[in-house]
Design a protein around this motif. Sequence first.
Motif, PDB file in Angstrom:
ATOM      1  N   MET A 185       5.089  12.853  -9.946  1.00  0.00           N
ATOM      2  CA  MET A 185       5.117  12.234  -8.501  1.00  0.00           C
ATOM      3  C   MET A 185       5.942  11.164  -8.556  1.00  0.00           C
ATOM      4  N   GLU A 186       6.743  10.887  -7.500  1.00  0.00           N
ATOM      5  CA  GLU A 186       7.673  10.001  -7.258  1.00  0.00           C
ATOM      6  C   GLU A 186       6.954   8.689  -6.600  1.00  0.00           C
ATOM      7  N   TYR A 187       7.210   7.487  -7.169  1.00  0.00           N
ATOM      8  CA  TYR A 187       6.346   6.422  -6.380  1.00  0.00           C
ATOM      9  C   TYR A 187       7.472   5.702  -5.749  1.00  0.00           C
ATOM     10  N   ILE A 188       8.810   5.840  -6.105  1.00  0.00           N
ATOM     11  CA  ILE A 188      10.091   5.272  -5.247  1.00  0.00           C
ATOM     12  C   ILE A 188      10.782   6.676  -4.726  1.00  0.00           C
ATOM     13  N   ARG A 189      10.940   6.739  -3.393  1.00  0.00           N
ATOM     14  CA  ARG A 189      11.620   7.871  -2.821  1.00  0.00           C
ATOM     15  C   ARG A 189      12.875   7.701  -1.860  1.00  0.00           C
ATOM     16  N   ASN A 190      13.416   8.600  -1.567  1.00  0.00           N
ATOM     17  CA  ASN A 190      14.556   8.618  -0.542  1.00  0.00           C
ATOM     18  C   ASN A 190      15.751   8.081  -1.106  1.00  0.00           C
ATOM     19  N   GLN A 212       5.951   2.906  -0.178  1.00  0.00           N
ATOM     20  CA  GLN A 212       4.832   2.427   0.901  1.00  0.00           C
ATOM     21  C   GLN A 212       3.368   2.700   0.029  1.00  0.00           C
ATOM     22  N   ASN A 213       2.652   1.726  -0.125  1.00  0.00           N
ATOM     23  CA  ASN A 213       1.241   2.112  -0.496  1.00  0.00           C
ATOM     24  C   ASN A 213       0.451   0.703  -0.256  1.00  0.00           C
ATOM     25  N   PRO A 214      -0.746   0.821  -0.272  1.00  0.00           N
ATOM     26  CA  PRO A 214      -1.660  -0.251  -0.175  1.00  0.00           C
ATOM     27  C   PRO A 214      -1.068  -1.569  -0.776  1.00  0.00           C
ATOM     28  N   TYR A 215      -0.488  -1.527  -2.161  1.00  0.00           N
ATOM     29  CA  TYR A 215      -0.204  -2.720  -2.529  1.00  0.00           C
ATOM     30  C   TYR A 215       1.206  -3.203  -2.559  1.00  0.00           C
ATOM     31  N   VAL A 216       2.287  -2.447  -2.116  1.00  0.00           N
ATOM     32  CA  VAL A 216       3.450  -2.746  -2.052  1.00  0.00           C
ATOM     33  C   VAL A 216       4.276  -1.650  -0.822  1.00  0.00           C
ATOM     34  N   VAL A 222       7.510  -6.307   0.465  1.00  0.00           N
ATOM     35  CA  VAL A 222       6.153  -6.681   0.818  1.00  0.00           C
ATOM     36  C   VAL A 222       4.949  -6.431  -0.301  1.00  0.00           C
ATOM     37  N   VAL A 223       4.520  -7.667  -0.654  1.00  0.00           N
ATOM     38  CA  VAL A 223       3.540  -7.490  -1.619  1.00  0.00           C
ATOM     39  C   VAL A 223       2.108  -7.495  -0.803  1.00  0.00           C
ATOM     40  N   PHE A 224       1.303  -6.771  -0.836  1.00  0.00           N
ATOM     41  CA  PHE A 224      -0.032  -6.984  -0.132  1.00  0.00           C
ATOM     42  C   PHE A 224      -1.251  -7.564  -0.905  1.00  0.00           C
ATOM     43  N   PRO A 225      -2.217  -8.339  -0.566  1.00  0.00           N
ATOM     44  CA  PRO A 225      -3.413  -8.636  -1.382  1.00  0.00           C
ATOM     45  C   PRO A 225      -4.199  -7.534  -1.822  1.00  0.00           C
ATOM     46  N   LEU A 226      -4.809  -7.522  -3.099  1.00  0.00           N
ATOM     47  CA  LEU A 226      -5.794  -6.633  -3.549  1.00  0.00           C
ATOM     48  C   LEU A 226      -6.832  -6.759  -2.514  1.00  0.00           C
ATOM     49  N   GLU A 227      -7.520  -5.528  -2.318  1.00  0.00           N
ATOM     50  CA  GLU A 227      -8.603  -5.377  -1.266  1.00  0.00           C
ATOM     51  C   GLU A 227      -9.930  -5.833  -2.344  1.00  0.00           C
TER      52      GLU A 227
END
Length: 114
Positions: free
Chosen positions: A1-6, A33-37, A107-112
Motif C-alpha cells: 500500500m502506498e501512503y504517498i500517491r500521485n 490524505q487521511n484523518p491525521y495528515v 495539514v496535521v490534524f488533531p488526534l480524535e
Amino acid sequence: MEYIRNIPHESVRTLADEVRAEKGQIVSKTLAQNPYVSLTLFAFSKGEEIGTHDSRGDAMVYVLEGKGKFTVDGKEYLLEAGESLVMPAEKPHSVFAEEDFKMLLTVVFPLEKE
C-alpha cells in the motif's frame, strides 16, 4: 500500500515540476490524505486566491516558486520561494497569488479522542 500517491516512489523529483497552473487557474495535486495528515501541492496563476476559511488542523505552507500573500487572522505575510509559514488550527486564513506561485501544503490534524 502506498501512503504517498500521485508521485513516483524512489525517484528524485523537483516538487515544483509536479504541478502547473494556466492563466486563471489554481491547480492542486493531493499526495496524501487521511484523518491525521494532508499533503497537497498547489500552483496558482497570478491574481488567483483561496478565500478566507479555517482548518481543524495546523496548516504549514512551503513556497516552492514565486510569491504568495497569506492572511492569517487579519495579519498579512508575503512569502517567497524557500519560505514557510504555519497557520494555526481554527484561525481564519486566505491565500492570494501576488504572482504565479507554487506551494506545498501540509495539514496535521488533531488526534480524535476515543
